[in-house]
Design a protein around this motif. Structure first.
Motif, short mmCIF file in Angstrom:
data_model
loop_
_atom_site.label_atom_id
_atom_site.label_comp_id
_atom_site.label_asym_id
_atom_site.label_seq_id
_atom_site.Cartn_x
_atom_site.Cartn_y
_atom_site.Cartn_z
N MET A 1 0.82 -1.19 0.00
CA MET A 1 0.00 0.00 0.00
C MET A 1 0.87 1.26 0.00
N ALA A 2 1.89 1.26 0.87
CA ALA A 2 2.78 2.41 0.95
C ALA A 2 3.60 2.54 -0.32
N ASP A 3 3.98 1.41 -0.94
CA ASP A 3 4.75 1.45 -2.18
C ASP A 3 3.93 2.06 -3.32
N SER A 4 2.64 1.70 -3.41
CA SER A 4 1.81 2.25 -4.49
C SER A 4 1.60 3.77 -4.27
N PHE A 5 1.47 4.19 -3.02
CA PHE A 5 1.30 5.62 -2.73
C PHE A 5 2.58 6.38 -3.10
N ALA A 6 3.75 5.81 -2.78
CA ALA A 6 5.01 6.44 -3.11
C ALA A 6 5.20 6.50 -4.62
N GLU A 7 4.80 5.47 -5.34
CA GLU A 7 4.89 5.47 -6.79
C GLU A 7 3.97 6.53 -7.41
N GLN A 8 2.78 6.66 -6.81
CA GLN A 8 1.84 7.66 -7.31
C GLN A 8 2.41 9.07 -7.10
N LEU A 9 3.01 9.32 -5.95
CA LEU A 9 3.61 10.62 -5.67
C LEU A 9 4.78 10.89 -6.62
N ARG A 10 5.61 9.86 -6.87
CA ARG A 10 6.73 10.03 -7.79
C ARG A 10 6.25 10.35 -9.21
N SER A 11 5.19 9.67 -9.64
CA SER A 11 4.67 9.92 -10.99
C SER A 11 4.09 11.34 -11.08
N GLU A 12 3.42 11.81 -10.03
CA GLU A 12 2.91 13.18 -10.02
C GLU A 12 4.07 14.18 -10.03
N LEU A 13 5.12 13.88 -9.26
CA LEU A 13 6.29 14.75 -9.23
C LEU A 13 6.97 14.80 -10.60
N ASP A 14 7.06 13.66 -11.25
CA ASP A 14 7.64 13.63 -12.60
C ASP A 14 6.80 14.45 -13.57
N GLY A 15 5.49 14.35 -13.46
CA GLY A 15 4.60 15.14 -14.32
C GLY A 15 4.78 16.63 -14.08
N ILE A 16 4.90 17.03 -12.83
CA ILE A 16 5.10 18.44 -12.50
C ILE A 16 6.44 18.92 -13.02
N GLU A 17 7.48 18.11 -12.89
CA GLU A 17 8.80 18.49 -13.38
C GLU A 17 8.80 18.67 -14.90
#
Length: 187
Positions: free
Chosen positions: A1-17
């Motif tokens: 669960m924590a891994d999927s949340f961290a992956e989601q945050l990373r993908s959002e961060l990549d999109g913002i970058e």
């Protein structure tokens, strides 16, 4: 669960970058276009702000001769058969290198148009469309028949109309004060 949340945050961060990188590229292009238009070297926005504050290296465009904008407005509207929109007037002024040299040229143009309207030279036909006021083509009023000869100067003054004749332009107010006092405050 924590891994999927961290992956989601990373993908959002990549999109913002990626969006930030795209916006930075757009900013560079806009700055380059502006520098090509003004003939100056490209500069960064913070440096431009510093020069405006300190006043160093800031070049000021020379002021237009008095009445040039007004004359160009009259010239343009005189060529038009239909009322022209203010943006068309501004475009013509820019073509003629006579556009208002202010931070907000449209606001300055609107001020000029309103002043000409108040002076009776222009009329606003609605929705910011302007035209020259047509010349009055009414025939002159017939002169009043005169008596043979006035008996005295006082009778001539009594025969004159009490109200002034209407004029084509609005009256000119020379001053609202008299040597620092309001009119009628006592003589």
């Amino acid at each position: 669960m924590a891994d999927s949340f961290a992956e989601q945050l990373r993908s959002e961060l990549d999109g913002i970058e990626t969006q930030l990188a795209r916006l930075a590229a757009k900013r560079r292009l806009v700055e380059e276009l502006l520098s090509l238009e003004s003939g100056a070297a490209p500069s960064s926005a913070p440096a431009a702000k510093r020069t405006r504050r300190t006043g160093t290296a800031a070049t000021k465009r020379p002021r237009l001769p008095r009445g040039q904008i007004t004359n160009k407005i009259r010239e343009f509207l005189g060529q038009q058969r239909a009322p022209a929109h203010a943006t068309a007037i501004l475009a013509y002024l820019e073509e003629q290198d006579s556009a208002p040299r202010s931070a907000k040229p449209m606001a300055t143009l609107q001020s000029n148009l309103q002043r000409l309207k108040e002076q009776g030279e222009l009329e606003n036909t609605g929705r910011n469309h302007w035209r020259l006021r047509p010349a009055e083509t009414a025939p002159p009023a017939p002169a009043a028949p005169r008596a043979a000869a006035p008996a005295s100067p006082s009778s001539e003054a009594a025969a004159a109309p009490a109200t002034p004749l209407p004029t084509a332009s609005p009256p000119v107010v020379r001053s609202t004060t008299t040597f620092g006092r309001r009119p009628g405050a006592g003589a």
